[in-house]
Design a protein around this motif. Structure first.
Motif, PDB file in Angstrom:
ATOM      1  N   ASN A 176      11.113   7.866  -3.206  1.00 14.57           N
ATOM      2  CA  ASN A 176      10.586   7.134  -1.908  1.00 14.57           C
ATOM      3  C   ASN A 176      10.727   8.303  -0.628  1.00 14.57           C
ATOM      4  OD1 ASN A 176      10.452   4.814  -0.221  1.00 14.57           O
ATOM      5  ND2 ASN A 176      12.251   5.478   0.655  1.00 14.57           N
TER       6      ASN A 176
ATOM      7  N   ALA B 280      -0.218   0.169  -9.657  1.00 18.42           N
ATOM      8  CA  ALA B 280       0.019   1.450  -8.628  1.00 18.42           C
ATOM      9  C   ALA B 280      -0.976   2.618  -9.479  1.00 18.42           C
ATOM     10  CB  ALA B 280       1.431   2.197  -8.846  1.00 18.42           C
TER      11      ALA B 280
ATOM     12  N   GLN C 201       7.761  10.599  -0.966  1.00 22.36           N
ATOM     13  CA  GLN C 201       6.654   9.857  -0.619  1.00 22.36           C
ATOM     14  C   GLN C 201       6.512   9.605   0.887  1.00 22.36           C
ATOM     15  OE1 GLN C 201       6.277   5.160  -0.995  1.00 22.36           O
ATOM     16  NE2 GLN C 201       4.739   5.639  -2.005  1.00 22.36           N
TER      17      GLN C 201
ATOM     18  N   THR D 135       3.592  10.722   3.685  1.00 24.03           N
ATOM     19  CA  THR D 135       3.188   9.811   4.638  1.00 24.03           C
ATOM     20  C   THR D 135       3.184  10.492   6.102  1.00 24.03           C
ATOM     21  OG1 THR D 135       3.984   7.933   3.446  1.00 24.03           O
ATOM     22  CG2 THR D 135       3.431   7.603   5.681  1.00 24.03           C
TER      23      THR D 135
ATOM     24  N   ARG E  99       3.644  -3.991 -11.594  1.00 23.35           N
ATOM     25  CA  ARG E  99       3.521  -3.165 -10.519  1.00 23.35           C
ATOM     26  C   ARG E  99       3.179  -1.664 -10.837  1.00 23.35           C
ATOM     27  NH1 ARG E  99       8.199  -6.148  -9.048  1.00 23.35           N
ATOM     28  NH2 ARG E  99       9.492  -4.380  -9.537  1.00 23.35           N
TER      29      ARG E  99
ATOM     30  N   ASN F 249       7.988   2.950  -8.645  1.00 20.86           N
ATOM     31  CA  ASN F 249       7.995   1.524  -9.668  1.00 20.86           C
ATOM     32  C   ASN F 249       8.599   1.814 -10.800  1.00 20.86           C
ATOM     33  OD1 ASN F 249       6.774  -0.568  -7.944  1.00 20.86           O
ATOM     34  ND2 ASN F 249       5.042   0.864  -7.744  1.00 20.86           N
TER      35      ASN F 249
ATOM     36  N   ASN G 273       4.177   6.551  -5.788  1.00 23.29           N
ATOM     37  CA  ASN G 273       4.195   4.956  -5.806  1.00 23.29           C
ATOM     38  C   ASN G 273       4.567   4.666  -7.051  1.00 23.29           C
ATOM     39  OD1 ASN G 273       4.503   2.472  -4.460  1.00 23.29           O
ATOM     40  ND2 ASN G 273       2.431   2.072  -5.350  1.00 23.29           N
TER      41      ASN G 273
ATOM     42  N   SER H 268       0.247   7.796  -3.805  1.00 24.57           N
ATOM     43  CA  SER H 268      -0.100   7.039  -5.043  1.00 24.57           C
ATOM     44  C   SER H 268       0.453   7.350  -5.996  1.00 24.57           C
ATOM     45  CB  SER H 268      -1.508   6.897  -5.364  1.00 24.57           C
ATOM     46  OG  SER H 268      -2.371   6.202  -4.266  1.00 24.57           O
TER      47      SER H 268
END
Length: 437
Positions: free
Chosen positions: A116, A330, A119, A123, A326, A272, A268, A265
């Motif tokens: 996370n 993804a 990510q 971002t 999920r 998950n 992500n 992605s």
């Protein structure tokens, strides 16, 4: 100081008071970068994304809390003992107090926090690229409007010159008519041409003012429209198409954004998948408790304090298939981003080829129009001399004048169109922010 020097200074001061402010390209760019609304929003979005990448938003730090409470209970109680006796108390009061400091920390969560955090960093990089794209688009919008003003300024200057020539011709026609050297038709034609040139100049001035107001929106300031802009255009020596194509694939902002979306992605999917693994947590607290009991209680009161600590392990062996769903979605989202990247590459390469071809064609047109201006200027100069000598008609003179205006207008349009296409090439190759304007 002698009288001539004083007169010179007075004239210089008068000229300065009536001179117009010059808004250079560098000044316009500096004002835009500071005040443009879109750029301000993009910079704020970067700050938000930067805050999101802070350690305070990653879950790597423990949580701490303080809790306390007071309970009051008043009721009527009756107790029966084993020996058959009983005791009743009306209004029995029970009081209890508690306070605690709690600390919780997740030791392991299936690496979800790690992915996370990565990510969030991607971002942030994506937000920077989005801000860069906003600035690139603002550059293009700014100089499109700026060069439009420059185009209209030069065209207006040409129209003023044409009106001056037409007015001079009208004066000449008046004198010739008064002395019987020409007909009234010649005078009327000259008046009509002056009126038409005046109307054209008024419309051009209106377009120029409108364009300057449009530039104010890009600048993000309210500025009077009595300023002038630079009309000179310098072209950049472009590399060959193969090098430009490679630079576009490597540096195009749109493509780089899509690459960041692919990385997001990919993380992500990992986030998950972390739900398949167990979670290990540490919890500890230091508490204080006190109670005051009524007469019916075995204890009159109690006080306790101490440290508690423990580990908790949880493993969701089966969640009904939601994690599996999920992860599958993804993976599909990642595949879509990869397809989109390929589509964007094809589209941008096609735009690059079209823009490159348009640029080279426009440079050829520019050279041709420059020669046309020289030719029509020479033709007009000769026609004007012959008109003064009475060797050509006013219609021929007017046609030569119109040809000159049209060729100058076409040259200006070709010059600024070529510059705008050049800016589009710079934007496609990701180089527009590196150019010194």
């Amino acid at each position: 100081m002698n009288k001539k020097a004083i007169l010179f200074l007075l004239c210089l001061a008068t000229l300065n008071s009536f001179s117009q402010e010059i808004l250079t390209k560098k000044e316009a760019l500096a004002i835009t970068l500071e005040n443009n609304f879109g750029i301000k929003i993009a910079n704020n979005n970067i700050e938000v994304s930067k805050n999101n990448t802070s350690i305070y938003n990653t879950g790597f730090l423990p949580t701490a809390s303080i809790s306390s409470g007071v309970n009051y209970r008043r009721d009527n109680q009756t107790i029966n003992r084993q020996d058959g006796t009983s005791t009743s108390v009306d209004g029995a009061v029970t009081k209890s107090y508690n306070a605690s400091l709690n600390v919780n920390y997740t030791i392991f969560d299936g690496l979800g926090r790690k992915y996370n955090y990565q990510q969030l960093k991607e971002t942030y990089n994506l937000t920077e690229l989005q801000a860069k794209e906003t600035i690139e688009n603002t550059y293009l919008q700014l100089f499109t409007t700026y060069f439009q003003i420059a185009r209209l300024s030069e065209n207006t200057s040409n129209l003023k010159e044409a009106l001056t020539i037409s007015k001079s011709r009208l004066e000449r026609a008046k004198y010739q008519y008064e002395y019987g050297q020409s007909t009234r038709l010649e005078l009327l034609n000259a008046e009509v041409d002056v009126n038409n040139d005046s109307i054209t100049l008024i419309n051009a001035n209106q377009q120029l003012s409108n364009a300057k107001r449009g530039l104010n929106i890009v600048l993000g300031v309210e500025k009077e429209v009595n300023y002038v802009v630079e009309t000179d255009v310098d072209f950049i020596e472009m590399m060959n198409f193969s090098e430009l194509q490679q630079k576009t694939i490597a540096n195009n902002t749109t493509l780089k954004q899509n690459q960041k979306n692919i990385a997001i992605s990919e993380f992500n999917i990992k986030i998950n998948k972390a739900n398949y693994l167990p979670t290990l947590g540490l919890n500890t607290s230091y508490g204080w408790n006190k109670s005051e009991n009524p007469a019916t209680s075995f204890l009159a009161g109690s006080t306790s304090n101490g440290l508690n600590a423990g580990l908790s392990l949880s493993w969701n062996l089966f969640d009904g298939g939601s994690t599996k769903t999920r992860v599958a979605n993804a993976k599909i989202a990642l595949e879509n981003q990869q397809i989109l990247l390929e589509q964007q590459k094809v589209t941008i390469e096609n735009n690059l080829k079209n823009t490159w071809e348009n640029y080279n064609n426009q440079l050829f047109i520019l050279k041709a129009q420059e020669k046309n201006v020289q030719t029509t200027q020479n033709n007009f100069d000769r026609t004007q001399e012959r008109y003064k000598l009475g060797q050509v008609t006013s219609i021929e003179f007017r046609q030569a004048q119109i040809n000159l205006i049209n060729s100058k207008t076409a040259f200006n349009n070709a010059k600024f169109d070529a510059k705008l296409i050049e800016l589009q090439l710079l934007q496609l190759s990701g180089d527009i922010l590196n150019v010194d304007f």
